[in-house]
Each structure stands twice: as C-alpha cells, then as structure tokens.
Design a protein around this motif. Structure first.
Motif, PDB file in Angstrom:
ATOM      1  N   GLU A 143       0.728  -1.290  -0.282  1.00  0.00           N
ATOM      2  CA  GLU A 143      -0.012  -0.019   0.098  1.00  0.00           C
ATOM      3  C   GLU A 143       0.679   1.041   0.022  1.00  0.00           C
ATOM      4  OE1 GLU A 143      -2.634  -0.500   3.299  1.00  0.00           O
ATOM      5  OE2 GLU A 143      -3.911  -1.840   2.133  1.00  0.00           O
ATOM      6  N   ARG A 144       2.272   1.197   0.572  1.00  0.00           N
ATOM      7  CA  ARG A 144       2.811   2.262   0.645  1.00  0.00           C
ATOM      8  C   ARG A 144       3.339   2.606  -0.816  1.00  0.00           C
ATOM      9  NH1 ARG A 144       7.372   2.292   5.480  1.00  0.00           N
ATOM     10  NH2 ARG A 144       5.834   1.982   7.312  1.00  0.00           N
ATOM     11  N   ALA A 145       3.775   1.448  -1.782  1.00  0.00           N
ATOM     12  CA  ALA A 145       4.222   1.650  -2.830  1.00  0.00           C
ATOM     13  C   ALA A 145       2.921   1.883  -3.851  1.00  0.00           C
ATOM     14  CB  ALA A 145       4.649   0.305  -3.490  1.00  0.00           C
ATOM     15  N   GLN A 146       1.838   1.720  -3.475  1.00  0.00           N
ATOM     16  CA  GLN A 146       0.513   2.096  -4.363  1.00  0.00           C
ATOM     17  C   GLN A 146       0.173   3.311  -3.912  1.00  0.00           C
ATOM     18  OE1 GLN A 146      -3.241   0.113  -2.868  1.00  0.00           O
ATOM     19  NE2 GLN A 146      -3.602  -0.580  -5.033  1.00  0.00           N
ATOM     20  N   ALA A 147       0.510   3.995  -2.770  1.00  0.00           N
ATOM     21  CA  ALA A 147       0.250   5.335  -2.700  1.00  0.00           C
ATOM     22  C   ALA A 147       1.140   6.400  -3.434  1.00  0.00           C
ATOM     23  CB  ALA A 147       0.259   5.865  -1.162  1.00  0.00           C
ATOM     24  N   THR A 148       2.289   6.142  -4.012  1.00  0.00           N
ATOM     25  CA  THR A 148       2.956   6.804  -4.770  1.00  0.00           C
ATOM     26  C   THR A 148       2.442   7.045  -5.958  1.00  0.00           C
ATOM     27  OG1 THR A 148       4.482   4.865  -5.596  1.00  0.00           O
ATOM     28  CG2 THR A 148       5.139   5.562  -3.658  1.00  0.00           C
ATOM     29  N   GLY A 149       1.767   6.385  -6.550  1.00  0.00           N
ATOM     30  CA  GLY A 149       1.093   6.369  -7.808  1.00  0.00           C
ATOM     31  C   GLY A 149       2.014   5.804  -8.816  1.00  0.00           C
ATOM     32  N   GLN A 150       2.925   5.074  -8.634  1.00  0.00           N
ATOM     33  CA  GLN A 150       3.734   4.369  -9.312  1.00  0.00           C
ATOM     34  C   GLN A 150       3.517   3.176  -9.907  1.00  0.00           C
ATOM     35  OE1 GLN A 150       8.101   5.536  -8.972  1.00  0.00           O
ATOM     36  NE2 GLN A 150       7.564   6.271  -7.128  1.00  0.00           N
ATOM     37  N   LEU A 151       2.470   2.468  -9.097  1.00  0.00           N
ATOM     38  CA  LEU A 151       1.688   1.309  -9.183  1.00  0.00           C
ATOM     39  C   LEU A 151       0.832   1.047 -10.297  1.00  0.00           C
ATOM     40  CD1 LEU A 151       2.159  -1.887  -8.334  1.00  0.00           C
ATOM     41  CD2 LEU A 151       0.454  -1.557  -6.792  1.00  0.00           C
ATOM     42  N   ARG A 152       0.749   0.243 -11.167  1.00  0.00           N
ATOM     43  CA  ARG A 152      -0.306  -0.005 -12.192  1.00  0.00           C
ATOM     44  C   ARG A 152      -1.811   0.094 -11.620  1.00  0.00           C
ATOM     45  NH1 ARG A 152      -0.043  -4.136 -17.118  1.00  0.00           N
ATOM     46  NH2 ARG A 152      -2.111  -3.651 -18.326  1.00  0.00           N
ATOM     47  N   SER A 153      -2.414   0.469 -12.037  1.00  0.00           N
ATOM     48  CA  SER A 153      -3.856   0.871 -11.540  1.00  0.00           C
ATOM     49  C   SER A 153      -4.549  -0.491 -11.927  1.00  0.00           C
ATOM     50  CB  SER A 153      -4.847   1.730 -12.496  1.00  0.00           C
ATOM     51  OG  SER A 153      -6.118   1.714 -11.961  1.00  0.00           O
ATOM     52  N   GLY A 154      -5.350  -1.148 -10.693  1.00  0.00           N
ATOM     53  CA  GLY A 154      -6.019  -2.445 -10.697  1.00  0.00           C
ATOM     54  C   GLY A 154      -5.030  -3.430 -10.182  1.00  0.00           C
ATOM     55  N   VAL A 155      -3.852  -3.412 -10.112  1.00  0.00           N
ATOM     56  CA  VAL A 155      -2.960  -4.389  -9.519  1.00  0.00           C
ATOM     57  C   VAL A 155      -3.261  -4.549  -7.971  1.00  0.00           C
ATOM     58  CG1 VAL A 155      -0.693  -5.085  -9.165  1.00  0.00           C
ATOM     59  CG2 VAL A 155      -1.329  -4.092 -11.331  1.00  0.00           C
ATOM     60  N   THR A 156      -3.539  -5.707  -7.432  1.00  0.00           N
ATOM     61  CA  THR A 156      -3.787  -6.077  -6.150  1.00  0.00           C
ATOM     62  C   THR A 156      -2.655  -6.873  -5.333  1.00  0.00           C
ATOM     63  OG1 THR A 156      -4.795  -7.953  -6.307  1.00  0.00           O
ATOM     64  CG2 THR A 156      -6.161  -6.290  -6.697  1.00  0.00           C
ATOM     65  N   TYR A 157      -2.451  -6.760  -4.112  1.00  0.00           N
ATOM     66  CA  TYR A 157      -1.456  -7.447  -3.407  1.00  0.00           C
ATOM     67  C   TYR A 157      -1.511  -8.961  -3.937  1.00  0.00           C
ATOM     68  CZ  TYR A 157       0.852  -9.717   0.455  1.00  0.00           C
ATOM     69  OH  TYR A 157       1.642 -10.368   1.330  1.00  0.00           O
ATOM     70  N   LEU A 158      -2.542  -9.412  -4.125  1.00  0.00           N
ATOM     71  CA  LEU A 158      -2.693 -10.933  -4.381  1.00  0.00           C
ATOM     72  C   LEU A 158      -2.104 -11.078  -5.955  1.00  0.00           C
ATOM     73  CD1 LEU A 158      -5.759 -12.251  -2.466  1.00  0.00           C
ATOM     74  CD2 LEU A 158      -3.466 -12.870  -2.019  1.00  0.00           C
ATOM     75  N   ASP A 159      -2.473 -10.216  -6.787  1.00  0.00           N
ATOM     76  CA  ASP A 159      -2.039 -10.200  -7.939  1.00  0.00           C
ATOM     77  C   ASP A 159      -0.509 -10.338  -7.946  1.00  0.00           C
ATOM     78  OD1 ASP A 159      -4.046  -9.981  -9.769  1.00  0.00           O
ATOM     79  OD2 ASP A 159      -4.196  -7.899  -9.469  1.00  0.00           O
ATOM     80  N   VAL A 160       0.270  -9.601  -7.219  1.00  0.00           N
ATOM     81  CA  VAL A 160       1.790  -9.735  -7.299  1.00  0.00           C
ATOM     82  C   VAL A 160       2.332 -11.103  -6.412  1.00  0.00           C
ATOM     83  CG1 VAL A 160       3.833  -8.384  -6.164  1.00  0.00           C
ATOM     84  CG2 VAL A 160       1.828  -7.158  -7.256  1.00  0.00           C
ATOM     85  N   SER A 161       1.297 -11.469  -5.551  1.00  0.00           N
ATOM     86  CA  SER A 161       1.763 -12.681  -4.912  1.00  0.00           C
ATOM     87  C   SER A 161       1.817 -13.831  -5.878  1.00  0.00           C
ATOM     88  CB  SER A 161       0.758 -13.030  -3.809  1.00  0.00           C
ATOM     89  OG  SER A 161       0.964 -12.030  -2.633  1.00  0.00           O
TER      90      SER A 161
END
Length: 213
Positions: A138-156
């Motif tokens: 969520e910290r990475a997500q808050a930077t705006g640099q993470l692709r929209s729609g990607v979730t924690y479980l997607d990455v897992s």
C-alpha cells in the motif's frame, strides 16, 4: 568438565549443526520439486541414513513445517527491512521483490502450503507476513507508481509463478528468475497501459489453498 571433554562436545554440536543444514538443504531440493516425495528421498539426497532424519524430525510434517518456517522468517526479515528503509516507497518495494525472489521464499511458503498442518506459531507468522506485506504494498501504491488495478494478491501469484521456473542448474535458474522479475516489475509500473482483464484473485481463494485436503 575437562577441556578435552568440552572440546569434544563442541565438536559434536558443530557436526550436528552441519548435518542438520545438509538435511534441510536436501529436503528443500526434494520437497520444493515434489512435496509428496517420501522421507527416504531426502535421506538419499542428503547422503544420510533414514534414522538420521528421524533423530532430528518427528516425521515428514515436522520437516515440511521447519522448511516453511525458514521461508517465513526470511520473508519477515526482508519485509521489515523494506518498511524501515528511508528509500522512496516504490524503490523500497521493488528492492524487496528482488530480495525475496533471490531468497526464493515463495518456494518454502506457498509451494509447501497445504502439505502439512501449520502450528499456531506458523499461523501467527503468516498473519504477520500478510499484514506487513500489505502495508508495504500500500505504501508503494500510494506513490502512484503502481499500475492501476493491480492488487497485493496479483503480485503474490506472479511471484509464485517465478518460483516455479527452473532451467539448468541453480545458478541458471536464479538468472532466469531475475530476468522474469525484471519483466514483471516493468509490467507493474503505472505507464498508462490498458485496463487489466478479469477480476483479481480473492482472499477466500487464497485462504483455501492453506487448507489441507
């Protein structure tokens, strides 16, 4: 106690630690490839008698649980390191992904999920891994640099796919996985790409994987 006796005991203790490390390394190679493999396969890979295994572990479940705990401990070490980093949250997240792929934590955790009955301590570790992992994401997500729609479980699940990749020897496999992660990291960046298709994996689906059949 004489100096000779003390030295002898230290020597036996050091030898026991070496033997245990050999057994755990062999168990990792065997069970990550095939969690259903018998204990005898571990003994053969380690070059020890089957009795040596049972002198240290009550059975296969105990050995599997020990391997999983080692993976959990490494994951927790790395996620705590990332959360305490002074680097930009996105950079800290990317560095974290690289380190856990290098350590192959997913082979010891997700790969072995459901092959043994987890202890209360392991369940506590799993909850902590989740809480800290989500916080870092969520910290990475808050930077705006993470692709929209990607979730924690997607990455897992992407990390799990990497952990299943193998080519040649261990060094070649590590090289391949590093290459795959580089492609995935680029895909995680917010570059204004197309909307992701389908729906992300759910927590119910994820939890069900830890239920032993």
């Amino acid at each position: 106690m004489s100096e000779q006796t003390s030295h002898s005991r230290r020597g036996r203790f050091a030898e026991a630690e070496r033997n245990d490390a050999t057994i755990l390394d062999a168990a990792r190679e065997v069970f990550v490839t095939d969690p259903s493999a018998p204990m005898s396969a571990v003994a053969k890979r380690a070059g020890v008698g089957i009795g040596a295994l049972y002198n240290r572990y009550a059975g296969k479940e105990d050995l599997l649980a020990t391997l999983c705990s080692r993976g959990q401990d490494k994951y927790l070490e790395e996620v705590e390191r990332a959360l305490s980093s002074d680097a930009d949250p996105w950079d800290a997240y990317v560095d974290f992904l690289r380190r856990i792929v290098e350590a192959d934590t997913h082979s010891l955790t997700v790969r072995l999920a459901g092959t043994f009955t987890p202890t209360a301590e392991q369940l506590d570790k799993a909850e902590r891994m989740l809480a800290l992992g989500v916080e870092l994401f969520e910290r990475a997500q808050a930077t705006g640099q993470l692709r929209s729609g990607v979730t924690y479980l997607d990455v897992s699940y992407l990390l799990e796919l990497i952990a299943k990749s193998a080519l040649g020897d261990s060094a070649r496999t590590a090289e391949l996985r590093t290459r795959q992660l580089a492609v995935i990291i680029d895909g995680l960046r917010n570059t204004g790409g197309d909307e992701l298709p389908g729906t992300p994996p759910t927590w119910e689906e994820q939890t069900a994987r830890w239920v032993r059949e």
